[in-house]
Design a protein around this motif. Structure first.
Motif, PDB file in Angstrom:
ATOM      1  N   PRO A   1       5.266  -0.734  -6.714  1.00 47.32           N
ATOM      2  CA  PRO A   1       4.116  -0.028  -7.291  1.00 47.32           C
ATOM      3  C   PRO A   1       2.917  -0.909  -7.620  1.00 47.32           C
ATOM      4  O   PRO A   1       1.775  -0.484  -7.456  1.00 47.32           O
TER       5      PRO A   1
ATOM      6  N   CYS B   1       1.971  -3.789  -6.158  1.00 48.88           N
ATOM      7  CA  CYS B   1       1.282  -4.161  -4.924  1.00 48.88           C
ATOM      8  C   CYS B   1       0.559  -2.966  -4.311  1.00 48.88           C
ATOM      9  O   CYS B   1      -0.506  -3.139  -3.700  1.00 48.88           O
ATOM     10  N   GLU B   2       1.107  -1.791  -4.465  1.00 47.42           N
ATOM     11  CA  GLU B   2       0.407  -0.601  -3.958  1.00 47.42           C
ATOM     12  C   GLU B   2      -0.944  -0.449  -4.641  1.00 47.42           C
ATOM     13  O   GLU B   2      -1.968  -0.209  -3.978  1.00 47.42           O
ATOM     14  N   GLN B   3      -0.988  -0.617  -5.954  1.00 48.58           N
ATOM     15  CA  GLN B   3      -2.260  -0.544  -6.669  1.00 48.58           C
ATOM     16  C   GLN B   3      -3.211  -1.646  -6.225  1.00 48.58           C
ATOM     17  O   GLN B   3      -4.422  -1.430  -6.091  1.00 48.58           O
TER      18      GLN B   3
ATOM     19  N   ILE C   1      -3.332  -3.232  -3.252  1.00 49.16           N
ATOM     20  CA  ILE C   1      -3.852  -2.989  -1.910  1.00 49.16           C
ATOM     21  C   ILE C   1      -4.888  -1.878  -1.932  1.00 49.16           C
ATOM     22  O   ILE C   1      -5.957  -1.994  -1.304  1.00 49.16           O
ATOM     23  N   ARG C   2      -4.608  -0.827  -2.644  1.00 46.54           N
ATOM     24  CA  ARG C   2      -5.590   0.264  -2.736  1.00 46.54           C
ATOM     25  C   ARG C   2      -6.882  -0.229  -3.378  1.00 46.54           C
ATOM     26  O   ARG C   2      -7.981   0.112  -2.939  1.00 46.54           O
TER      27      ARG C   2
ATOM     28  N   TRP D   1      -3.987  -5.680   8.475  1.00 47.73           N
ATOM     29  CA  TRP D   1      -2.744  -5.898   7.733  1.00 47.73           C
ATOM     30  C   TRP D   1      -1.941  -7.012   8.395  1.00 47.73           C
ATOM     31  O   TRP D   1      -1.911  -7.130   9.621  1.00 47.73           O
TER      32      TRP D   1
ATOM     33  N   GLN E   1       4.470   0.710   3.097  1.00 52.24           N
ATOM     34  CA  GLN E   1       3.070   0.322   2.992  1.00 52.24           C
ATOM     35  C   GLN E   1       2.156   1.148   3.886  1.00 52.24           C
ATOM     36  O   GLN E   1       0.956   1.267   3.597  1.00 52.24           O
TER      37      GLN E   1
ATOM     38  N   ARG F   1       2.080   4.265   4.106  1.00 51.59           N
ATOM     39  CA  ARG F   1       1.595   5.388   3.290  1.00 51.59           C
ATOM     40  C   ARG F   1       0.383   4.972   2.461  1.00 51.59           C
ATOM     41  O   ARG F   1      -0.562   5.746   2.300  1.00 51.59           O
ATOM     42  N   TRP F   2       0.392   3.740   1.957  1.00 45.08           N
ATOM     43  CA  TRP F   2      -0.755   3.257   1.181  1.00 45.08           C
ATOM     44  C   TRP F   2      -2.016   3.209   2.025  1.00 45.08           C
ATOM     45  O   TRP F   2      -3.116   3.486   1.534  1.00 45.08           O
ATOM     46  N   LEU F   3      -1.841   2.820   3.290  1.00 44.28           N
ATOM     47  CA  LEU F   3      -2.985   2.590   4.153  1.00 44.28           C
ATOM     48  C   LEU F   3      -3.586   3.873   4.734  1.00 44.28           C
ATOM     49  O   LEU F   3      -4.752   3.861   5.140  1.00 44.28           O
TER      50      LEU F   3
END
Length: 335
Positions: free
Chosen positions: A276, A278-280, A282-283, A301, A326, A328-330
């Motif tokens: 979670p 790292c998701e924040q 990257i976004r 990436w 990841q 999904r994040w992108l």
């Protein structure tokens, strides 16, 4: 000031509400053709190293990516300095490049060498500037007629004075343009070309911020290529990211440098572990690029390619065809 009426008023209104510039590039660094450098060189193709297939790029294209960065080794492509390019190795590279660009994708060439040849850095007697310029002259002649090919001078220069790298880069740019090539060139900085270390003055010599702006392209078709990871040491080797805001924090000073110097850049590598925080991160980083698209051209990436297995940063889909977390994040940034 006179009030505006009619067409003049309409034009002013449209300009005031014009859409902000968009990031042109979004994609991935495909790694595998540069592998095997620690084994007896050049190694056996299909065993120590392999090129990604053209077919494998369809997955990324379907997701919305439009730029593939393809890594390879200078020594394999040019076995002797100042010598001819190896026909077999060039054929492998050309097969990937021609097939991928025929799909409508762009390809960024990436000699993944850290500005060295067989362990000797460019600018040393063993690898003079002229040898690096000659390599790029030969490579440019091969691909200059394909406008979808971009020239990344080298991956992550290191262990050399920044002034030395800037001179090598300038000679390579000059050699490329002397062939008549108009392709986009990406220019990395010294010391692993980290965005967060662009102003560093302790561990790699003169800061990139003080030197790299001197490199010029007569066609002005050049962008800086920086890399940025968000773990403790910025190496991209740790699954955990430092904090939810570290993405923006490590990019914002370099962003201001670009604006102050009227230059543009590509974030040539970024990545983070599937968690979670790292998701924040990257976004946040991608939102920063999006908000500053006047100086940022896009992002790539790290990494993809056929031989990563369960590597925590790999976006290659598994044998079941499922996306890595990841991806999904992108997705919101791939539209």
């Amino acid at each position: 000031m006179k009030p505006l009426f009619g067409a003049a008023l309409l034009a002013a209104t449209v300009a005031a509400h014009a859409a902000p510039p968009k990031l042109e590039w979004r994609g991935i660094s495909l790694s595998s053709a540069e592998w095997g450098e620690k084994l007896p060189f050049p190694g056996t193709y299909g065993k120590e190293y392999v090129y990604p297939s053209v077919a494998s790029t369809a997955y990324y294209q379907t997701k919305g990516m439009n730029l593939m960065r393809i890594a390879f080794r200078w020594e394999r492509l040019q076995p002797a300095l100042m010598g001819e390019l190896d026909a077999t190795e060039l054929g492998r590279l050309r097969e990937f490049v021609d097939g991928t660009t025929a799909r409508g994708l762009h390809v960024l060439l990436d000699p993944h060498n850290y500005a060295a040849y067989r362990g000797h850095h460019v600018g040393k007697p063993e690898v003079p500037y002229a040898a690096f310029a000659d390599f790029w002259r030969r490579l440019a002649l091969q691909f200059k007629d394909n406008s979808k090919v971009q020239f990344g001078l080298v991956n992550e220069p290191r262990e050399m004075p920044t002034e030395t790298w800037a001179e090598a880069a300038q000679q390579a740019v000059t050699a490329i343009r002397a062939t008549g090539a108009k392709n986009l060139i990406t220019l990395p900085g010294n010391g692993y070309t980290g965005a967060w270390s662009w102003f560093e003055s302790k561990w790699y010599g003169t800061p990139n911020a003080d030197v790299m702006g001197r490199v010029r392209d007569p066609l002005d078709n050049i962008v800086f290529e920086v890399h940025q990871y968000f773990d403790k040491d910025g190496s991209g080797t740790n699954v955990e990211c430092v904090s939810p805001t570290i993405g923006v924090e490590r990019l914002q000073r370099f962003t201001q440098w670009l604006r102050d110097n009227k230059r543009r850049a590509l974030l040539g590598e970024l990545g983070g572990g599937a968690n979670p925080v790292c998701e924040q991160v990257i976004r946040g980083a991608l939102e920063h690029l999006k908000a500053n698209a006047d100086v940022w051209t896009g992002w790539l990436w790290w990494a993809g390619g056929p031989t990563w297995g369960d590597y925590f940063l790999s976006l290659e889909p598994g044998a079941d065809g499922k996306d890595k977390p990841q991806m999904r994040w992108l997705q919101p940034y791939l539209k």
